[in-house]
Design an enzyme around this catalytic site. Structure first.
Site, PDB file in Angstrom:
ATOM      1  N   GLU A 168       0.832  -1.195   0.000  1.00  0.00           N
ATOM      2  CA  GLU A 168       0.000   0.000   0.000  1.00  0.00           C
ATOM      3  C   GLU A 168       0.870   1.250   0.000  1.00  0.00           C
ATOM      4  O   GLU A 168       1.547   1.550   0.977  1.00  0.00           O
ATOM      5  CB  GLU A 168      -0.916   0.002   1.234  1.00  0.00           C
ATOM      6  CG  GLU A 168      -1.747   1.265   1.389  1.00  0.00           C
ATOM      7  CD  GLU A 168      -2.458   1.339   2.721  1.00  0.00           C
ATOM      8  OE1 GLU A 168      -3.035   2.395   3.017  1.00  0.00           O
ATOM      9  OE2 GLU A 168      -2.431   0.340   3.460  1.00  0.00           O
TER      10      GLU A 168
ATOM     11  N   ASP B 287      -1.487  -1.187   5.666  1.00  0.00           N
ATOM     12  CA  ASP B 287      -1.384  -0.624   7.005  1.00  0.00           C
ATOM     13  C   ASP B 287      -2.401  -1.280   7.938  1.00  0.00           C
ATOM     14  O   ASP B 287      -3.474  -1.735   7.497  1.00  0.00           O
ATOM     15  CB  ASP B 287      -1.628   0.885   6.974  1.00  0.00           C
ATOM     16  CG  ASP B 287      -0.527   1.629   6.229  1.00  0.00           C
ATOM     17  OD1 ASP B 287       0.558   1.044   6.064  1.00  0.00           O
ATOM     18  OD2 ASP B 287      -0.760   2.782   5.806  1.00  0.00           O
TER      19      ASP B 287
ATOM     20  N   ASP C 295      -4.773  -0.346   9.789  1.00  0.00           N
ATOM     21  CA  ASP C 295      -5.825   0.600  10.156  1.00  0.00           C
ATOM     22  C   ASP C 295      -7.053   0.310   9.306  1.00  0.00           C
ATOM     23  O   ASP C 295      -7.102  -0.656   8.550  1.00  0.00           O
ATOM     24  CB  ASP C 295      -5.334   2.044   9.983  1.00  0.00           C
ATOM     25  CG  ASP C 295      -4.852   2.331   8.562  1.00  0.00           C
ATOM     26  OD1 ASP C 295      -5.096   1.495   7.670  1.00  0.00           O
ATOM     27  OD2 ASP C 295      -4.233   3.390   8.355  1.00  0.00           O
TER      28      ASP C 295
ATOM     29  N   ASP D  16      -8.315   1.976   6.750  1.00  0.00           N
ATOM     30  CA  ASP D  16      -8.069   2.068   5.314  1.00  0.00           C
ATOM     31  C   ASP D  16      -7.335   0.827   4.809  1.00  0.00           C
ATOM     32  O   ASP D  16      -7.606   0.336   3.703  1.00  0.00           O
ATOM     33  CB  ASP D  16      -7.243   3.322   4.996  1.00  0.00           C
ATOM     34  CG  ASP D  16      -8.093   4.583   5.057  1.00  0.00           C
ATOM     35  OD1 ASP D  16      -9.319   4.459   4.901  1.00  0.00           O
ATOM     36  OD2 ASP D  16      -7.539   5.667   5.278  1.00  0.00           O
TER      37      ASP D  16
END
Length: 703
Positions: free
Chosen positions: A487, A560, A562, A564
């Site tokens: 990402e 990541d 998180d 997103d």
């Protein structure tokens, strides 16, 4: 030596060498001709009648007996059939039909039972009025089974009594004991065993395969038997078929009332269909055709006569959101796995009507719609019933009756035209969805042709057409190579330093890729990120995907830790699930599990990593309880916050990292979530938001 003398010697030698051959030729007389009578031909060439002498041929014998029992149910007699597989290798088929006739057939002077089991091309299915439609037509089924049986026992309940008769390799006789090895005496005949109420009727046939004919490893295929019983129960509503296997203690009864419509739904579910596009359509109709057949006159002579046949067509079909095509065809309940004229008529009708409807709706102009476009995601059951169908061979795998093509075409065309021209709101929506799916498949086919070269497998030296942002590995051994889908470009820089460039490749993606749940495949291929992923993996997409062509042994999603990152991971999983599903089936898709926290503990050289808030709280509580000092934990908001050593140690080094293997269940859940949250249907999303608002954990929202 003169030329004349040389010629004489040559001719003399030629005559001398030709004499033995001439003698052998002269010895070929009528006495060398072998005349095979009755069932001897079956035992001499069993492959002509049952296809082979392995398990497939043995199962064909079971089908012959089962088809006879089903024909009774089709004729309206009997509603139950039992198939029993015994531990000694024998098989018994029981039915509650009318029972085989036990009176004497005037032409042969034999009882009906003996005629059925000893005479080829004899039975009640040659147009004598006993059966309107039947699967057995050649009159050789029961007699062939008898010829290839070490022992065959028949019991008939009819005319107020139970009648019994036994055979050994096609010859009637009496066994002095159970099983095929019991002493056998030729002769005997149909015997009355006991009295019964006249209303009780049925037939029971048990046969032991002859080891002189069948291969030693020939076995009854229980799975095939169960599948055949299930499909027959679908096609003959109300008929109960019970399968019992003494070797495995398996017993199950199949009985359904829905017919071909329920059968199509079952096949679609079995094939893993997710969402129905059209609903299940059932198309029924009849048609007539004229056929010239030989008919016996009053003197027993065969004379040609034109006969009007009526064919009943019953078709159920549905389009689903997937790509697989499942078409099952049947003639008088007998499966025709290789199709035939009825399937040809069905396919022609579907392609023509859908193509015409797409043009009428102005969804296509000059672009042709081919059969593969229309059949993509289609599940169909094509069943026809009519007297005396023409099969290609005794194994009945292909229907050869030419008129079936025209009649099935007419019935299916009328039904589909009514569906596509219906003014009902539900039908309009479903027909529009079908047309859009077919048109999308046509666009995809053309797009795939254009991308054919880009989707071929390429090694590292042939990567000129690969995306420039790919940081490929040096090894071309797919058994050890890994592709990390990373990402963002910031994480890519750190990952390049952390990776082992010998076998680890990196492909960065910019943010969130296209939601392929709502887009068609043509749009997906035009999306730069999706196209790059398919191109780098190098094995195609959809139907053209080839697992053997995949360039990397593992595909690892590294995002990541998180919200997103989870969103991107779900998008990627949906892409793999819809267009590269064999990767998930093979267990070659993984998700990297980076840590959330890094804690430096007093007295320890290496830091401690935790992967969830709960794990962090437990660790800090343990350290506080033990009086161990530590620095304030570092919270990683993204992979870019790690240095190369930390990323390698926690996420990329095979010796220390944690990977989560993504299964088909994970991908299916991801697709379902995206269909709910981002699909085209608004009502389920609204209901979900309203129902889930009270359960929201606000602390989990990334603000």
């Amino acid at each position: 030596m003169s030329e004349r003398h040389s010629s004489q010697l040559f001719n003399q030698g030629r005559r001398m060498t030709a004499q033995p051959y001439a003698a052998e030729t002269d010895a070929y007389t009528a006495r060398h001709l072998l005349v095979l009578e009755g069932l001897e031909a079956v035992r001499k060439r069993p492959g002509m009648y049952i296809g082979s002498t392995d398990s497939r041929g043995l199962m064909h014998c079971v089908w012959e007996l089962l088809d006879n029992a089903v024909d009774e149910a089709l004729a309206g007699y009997g509603d139950a059939i039992d198939v029993i597989v015994y531990a000694d290798g024998s098989v018994e088929v029981r039915d509650t039909g009318r029972g085989i006739p036990v009176d004497v057939e005037p032409k042969t002077g034999l009882t009906g039972v003996e005629v059925v089991f000893t005479k080829l091309h004899a039975g009640g299915k040659f147009g004598g009025g006993a059966y309107g439609t039947s699967g057995g037509l050649h009159g050789v089924g029961a007699s062939v089974v008898n010829a290839l049986a070490a022992r065959l026992d028949v019991e008939v309940d009819r005319d107020g009594a139970t009648w019994t008769m036994s055979f050994r390799r096609g010859r009637r006789g009496i066994f002095d004991g159970p099983g095929p090895k019991a002493p056998f005496r030729p002769g005997g005949g149909l015997a009355k065993a006991r009295r019964l109420p006249r209303k009780v009727t049925g037939t029971r046939v048990r046969f032991w395969p002859d080891p002189q004919i069948f291969l030693r490893d020939a076995r009854i295929d229980l799975d095939a038997l169960i599948a055949r019983a299930r499909q027959t129960a679908f096609l003959v509503p109300g008929l109960a078929i019970t399968i019992r296997d003494e070797t495995t203690a398996y017993a199950e009864t199949f009985r359904f009332s829905g017919g071909t419509k329920d059968f199509a739904d079952y096949l679609a579910a079995e094939a893993g269909a997710q969402t129905s596009v059209s609903g299940t359509l059932q198309l029924r109709g009849t048609g007539q055709f004229t056929e010239t057949v030989p008919v016996l006159d009053d003197r027993g002579h065969s004379v040609p006569q034109d006969v009007i046949r009526e064919m009943v067509v019953d078709v159920a079909l549905r389009w689903d959101s997937g790509y697989d095509t499942v078409i099952r065809s049947f003639v008088n309940v007998v499966a025709t796995p290789k199709g035939g004229s009825h399937v040809t008529g069905f396919e022609r009708a579907v392609v023509k009507v859908v193509s015409d409807a797409a043009r009428s709706a102005r969804l296509v102009k000059d672009e042709p719609i081919v059969k593969d476009d229309v059949l993509e995601g289609l599940t169909a059951v094509v069943s026809v019933r009519f007297p005396e169908p023409q099969f290609d061979g005794q194994t009945k795998e292909v229907l050869g009756t030419p008129a079936a093509t025209r009649i099935v075409f007419d019935v299916v065309s009328r039904g589909l035209r009514a569906f596509f021209s219906s003014t009902r709101r539900v039908d309009r929506q479903a027909s529009r969805a079908v047309l859009e799916k077919v048109v999308a498949a046509a666009r995809t086919r053309r797009a795939l042709r254009a991308h054919k070269e880009a989707q071929r497998r390429k090694n590292a030296l042939e990567s000129a057409a690969l995306p420039a942002k790919l940081a490929d590995c040096r090894s071309t051994d797919a058994s050890r190579t890994e592709l990390f889908i990373v990402e963002g470009d910031s994480a890519l820089g750190t990952a390049k330093l952390a990776r082992n460039s010998e076998f680890q490749a990196l492909l960065p993606i910019r943010g969130k890729i296209l939601n392929v749940q709502k887009a068609d495949l043509s749009d997906m291929l035009n999306n730069a990120e999706c196209a790059a992923i398919i191109q780098v993996i190098g094995a195609g997409s959809g139907r053209s995907f080839s697992l053997d062509a995949v360039r990397y042994g593992k595909v690892i999603i590294m995002t990541d830790a998180d919200v997103d990152g989870a969103h991107i991971r779900c998008l990627l999983l949906t892409l793999f699930f819809r267009y590269m599903r064999p990767l998930l089936d093979a267990g070659r898709i993984f998700a990297a599990v980076p840590p959330l926290h890094r804690i430096e503990v007093s007295g320890r050289k290496d830091p401690v990593y935790t992967y969830s808030d709960a794990e962090l709280h437990r660790l800090l509580a343990d350290l506080d309880r033990q009086g161990i000092r530590y620095k304030t934990p570092q919270r990683y908001k993204g992979l870019g916050e790690m240095d190369a050593a930390q990323l390698a140690e926690t996420t990329m080094d095979p010796a220390h990292r944690v990977l989560r293997r993504m299964t088909l269940t994970d991908a299916a859940a991801a697709e379902a979530a995206f269909e709910l949250l981002m699909g085209g249907d608004v009502v389920p999303r609204k209901e979900f938001i309203a129902a889930s608002a009270a359960t929201l954990d606000r602390s989990r929202i990334d603000v």
